[in-house]
Design a protein around this motif. Structure first.
Motif, short mmCIF file in Angstrom:
data_model
loop_
_atom_site.label_atom_id
_atom_site.label_comp_id
_atom_site.label_asym_id
_atom_site.label_seq_id
_atom_site.Cartn_x
_atom_site.Cartn_y
_atom_site.Cartn_z
N ARG A 47 1.78 -33.68 3.78
CA ARG A 47 0.45 -33.19 3.28
C ARG A 47 0.59 -31.77 3.35
O ARG A 47 1.42 -31.01 4.09
N PHE A 48 -0.20 -31.09 2.41
CA PHE A 48 -0.33 -29.71 2.34
C PHE A 48 -1.83 -29.39 1.70
O PHE A 48 -2.60 -30.30 0.97
N VAL A 49 -2.10 -28.21 1.75
CA VAL A 49 -3.36 -27.63 1.26
C VAL A 49 -2.96 -27.00 0.01
O VAL A 49 -1.89 -26.36 -0.33
N ASP A 50 -3.78 -27.20 -1.13
CA ASP A 50 -3.70 -26.87 -2.54
C ASP A 50 -4.70 -26.47 -3.15
O ASP A 50 -5.63 -26.19 -2.51
N ASN A 51 -4.81 -26.05 -4.39
CA ASN A 51 -5.93 -25.66 -4.88
C ASN A 51 -6.08 -26.22 -6.52
O ASN A 51 -5.15 -26.86 -6.90
N PHE A 52 -7.13 -25.87 -7.26
CA PHE A 52 -7.54 -26.45 -8.37
C PHE A 52 -6.63 -25.97 -9.87
O PHE A 52 -6.57 -26.69 -10.78
N SER A 53 -5.85 -25.07 -9.70
CA SER A 53 -5.14 -24.51 -10.95
C SER A 53 -4.22 -25.48 -11.46
O SER A 53 -3.35 -25.84 -10.49
N LEU A 54 -4.40 -25.50 -12.64
CA LEU A 54 -3.54 -26.59 -13.48
C LEU A 54 -2.48 -25.71 -14.15
O LEU A 54 -1.50 -26.52 -14.55
N GLY A 55 -2.46 -24.36 -14.42
CA GLY A 55 -1.48 -23.50 -15.01
C GLY A 55 -1.99 -23.39 -16.65
O GLY A 55 -0.98 -23.05 -17.34
N THR A 56 -3.17 -23.78 -16.86
CA THR A 56 -3.58 -23.46 -18.12
C THR A 56 -3.57 -22.16 -18.73
O THR A 56 -2.83 -21.96 -19.96
N ARG A 57 -4.14 -21.21 -17.94
CA ARG A 57 -3.97 -19.85 -18.31
C ARG A 57 -2.73 -19.38 -18.46
O ARG A 57 -2.23 -18.59 -19.58
N GLY A 58 -1.66 -19.61 -17.60
CA GLY A 58 -0.56 -19.29 -17.65
C GLY A 58 0.45 -19.67 -18.63
O GLY A 58 1.17 -19.04 -19.43
N SER A 59 0.30 -20.99 -18.77
CA SER A 59 1.15 -21.40 -19.84
C SER A 59 0.76 -21.30 -21.16
O SER A 59 1.61 -21.21 -22.11
N ALA A 60 -0.58 -21.26 -21.58
CA ALA A 60 -1.21 -20.94 -22.93
C ALA A 60 -0.64 -19.48 -23.27
O ALA A 60 -0.06 -19.27 -24.20
N SER A 61 -0.85 -18.51 -22.17
CA SER A 61 -0.62 -17.19 -22.48
C SER A 61 0.89 -16.87 -22.72
O SER A 61 1.32 -16.33 -23.51
N ILE B 294 -8.78 -19.10 -25.44
CA ILE B 294 -9.28 -17.78 -25.27
C ILE B 294 -8.00 -16.92 -24.81
O ILE B 294 -7.95 -15.65 -24.92
N GLU B 295 -6.93 -17.55 -24.49
CA GLU B 295 -5.56 -16.96 -23.94
C GLU B 295 -4.96 -16.02 -25.27
O GLU B 295 -4.14 -15.12 -25.14
N ASP B 296 -5.31 -16.65 -26.49
CA ASP B 296 -4.97 -15.75 -27.54
C ASP B 296 -5.54 -14.55 -27.79
O ASP B 296 -5.04 -13.51 -27.98
N LEU B 297 -6.81 -14.67 -27.47
CA LEU B 297 -7.78 -13.15 -27.42
C LEU B 297 -7.32 -12.46 -26.36
O LEU B 297 -7.12 -11.20 -26.38
N ILE B 298 -6.93 -12.91 -24.90
CA ILE B 298 -6.69 -12.03 -24.03
C ILE B 298 -5.35 -11.31 -24.11
O ILE B 298 -5.03 -10.22 -23.76
N VAL B 299 -4.30 -12.13 -24.83
CA VAL B 299 -2.95 -11.55 -24.94
C VAL B 299 -2.92 -10.53 -25.97
O VAL B 299 -2.48 -9.40 -25.86
N SER B 300 -3.67 -10.75 -27.00
CA SER B 300 -3.70 -9.68 -27.94
C SER B 300 -4.47 -8.50 -27.58
O SER B 300 -3.83 -7.38 -27.76
N ASN B 301 -5.37 -8.60 -26.65
CA ASN B 301 -6.01 -7.52 -26.04
C ASN B 301 -5.11 -6.82 -24.82
O ASN B 301 -4.81 -5.43 -25.31
N VAL B 302 -4.47 -7.45 -24.11
CA VAL B 302 -3.58 -6.65 -23.20
C VAL B 302 -2.35 -6.16 -23.61
O VAL B 302 -1.81 -5.09 -23.18
N LYS B 303 -1.89 -6.75 -24.86
CA LYS B 303 -0.58 -6.21 -25.57
C LYS B 303 -0.97 -4.87 -26.04
O LYS B 303 -0.30 -4.16 -25.89
N ALA B 304 -2.11 -4.95 -26.49
CA ALA B 304 -2.60 -3.53 -27.29
C ALA B 304 -2.69 -2.54 -26.11
O ALA B 304 -2.07 -1.21 -25.94
N LYS B 305 -3.19 -2.89 -24.76
CA LYS B 305 -3.21 -2.12 -23.87
C LYS B 305 -1.73 -1.67 -23.16
O LYS B 305 -1.56 -0.52 -22.82
N HIS B 306 -0.85 -2.60 -23.31
CA HIS B 306 0.51 -2.38 -22.70
C HIS B 306 1.09 -1.42 -23.78
O HIS B 306 1.68 -0.51 -23.35
#
Ligand code: PAZ
Length: 345
Positions: free
Chosen positions: A96-110, A325-337
């Motif tokens: 048994r282990f403690v886990d959380n909700f994250s499916l990895g959608t944000r990371g994999s799409a990004s 939404i990850e498409d919009l996030i990545v183009s924004n943070v790319k410009a910042k980088h």
């Protein structure tokens, strides 16, 4: 190039030896990493954590792969994406282990959008969570195929239009060696791989995009039951410890030269901005991306070190058009980088 390769190897060597007090620790006097650490004067709580939890048995071979990958992309824009949740085992022989909700959608799409934007991607992800490209077919691949005869299968004509461009992008990323996937399962594996990878990516070409949902609590292996906890012993009393905040080490010691983005998830909107600003003040990195559990798939807030807050909202029309939404996030943070990169010249 040879110099930076040497420093990387030294970092890696130290990261694999400091926990067991091995002879490699003598190199410390030469190492930027250690000099930065010494400037802090005191032993920090994350160091005690690494001292108490030895590296996973396959750490050396995984981090060598990361190192070779990083070295083969010197002077190219590169992003480390962390993705998915971490497990916290409650037994040494873990049932048994403690886990959380994250499916990895944000990371994999990004990851897909960073590749499209020209980045080389290291994808540090929770094993069995979503992976770039593969995420489009999870659970549905068999329905997209048909049997031609006893010896061959093919993609259904109706699926070809969606499958082909995804497969092409995946093959391009793999054939051009632009995507390295590195799985972890437990919190401790994550902590080691994060540290090792960050140390290898301490340049202005690198972006750290820390989207994983990392547990704040854990049980030290020394305090875990060895075998499966038995219900006939009554309700277990489990004391969780706080996981040290390693973002300070990321920003000040492991990768001070990289462009660093942390993510902040809350469920209470009234504290999200304040928590994000608190993290920026404490860790002095460039950007926090804040999101609420309930609305994370269509609304994020970008909170910058200079106090500017931007909302990224995905409209229903966007969703209908297949925009993520990850498409919009990545183009924004790319410009910042890009801006950050120019400012470092
Ligand atoms: O993995 P996912 O797409 O289901 O969720 C993404 C997320 C909410 C885990 C990520 O956007 C995030 O906020 N990560 C940081 C979580 C934290 O506050 O530790």
């Amino acid at each position: 190039t040879v110099g930076s390769l040497f420093v990387r190897r030294l970092f890696r060597h130290l990261s694999s030896t400091t926990s067991d007090g091995g002879g490699g620790g003598r190199w410390c006097v030469l190492c930027t990493h250690t000099l930065r650490r010494l400037q802090l004067q005191t032993k920090m709580d994350w160091e005690a954590f690494y001292d108490a939890h030895p590296s996973p048995s396959n750490y050396e071979s995984i981090i060598t792969d990361v190192e070779n990958f990083v070295c083969s992309h010197e002077n190219e824009k590169m992003v480390l994406i962390t993705s998915g949740g971490t497990t916290v085992p409650i037994e040494q022989n873990t049932v048994r282990f403690v886990d959380n909700f994250s499916l990895g959608t944000r990371g994999s799409a990004s990851a897909e959008y960073f590749l499209a934007a020209g980045y080389v991607v290291i994808f540090l992800y929770r094993s069995n969570s979503l992976e770039p490209f593969v995420r489009h077919f999870n659970n549905s691949l068999l329905d997209k195929l048909e049997i031609v005869d006893d010896k061959s299968i093919q993609v259904k004509q109706s699926e070809l239009e969606t499958l082909l461009p995804i497969l092409k992008k995946y093959k391009d990323a793999k054939n051009d060696d632009r995507l390295l996937t590195v799985p972890f399962t437990t919190l401790i594996e994550y902590m080691w791989l994060l540290r090792g990878s960050c140390m290898l990516m301490d340049t202005k070409y690198s972006m750290l995009y820390l989207a994983a949902a990392v547990s704040d609590f854990y049980i030290p292996p020394s305090e875990m039951a060895q075998h499966k906890v038995q219900s006939n012993d009554g309700p277990p009393m489990i004391a969780l410890r706080l996981v040290p905040k390693v973002l300070y080490a990321v920003t000040h010691i492991w990768a001070p030269n990289a462009y660093k983005i942390s993510f902040k998830l809350e469920t209470d909107n009234s504290i999200l901005e304040q928590k994000a600003k608190g993290a920026l003040a404490k860790y002095k990195h460039q950007l926090v991306i804040g999101n609420l559990l309930q609305t994370r798939k269509h609304h994020v807030k970008l909170i910058a070190q200079n106090g500017v807050i931007e909302d990224i909202l995905l409209t229903e029309t966007d969703t209908k058009k297949g925009i993520e939404i990850e498409d919009l996030i990545v183009s924004n943070v790319k410009a910042k980088h890009d801006q950050f990169f120019e400012s470092q010249n």
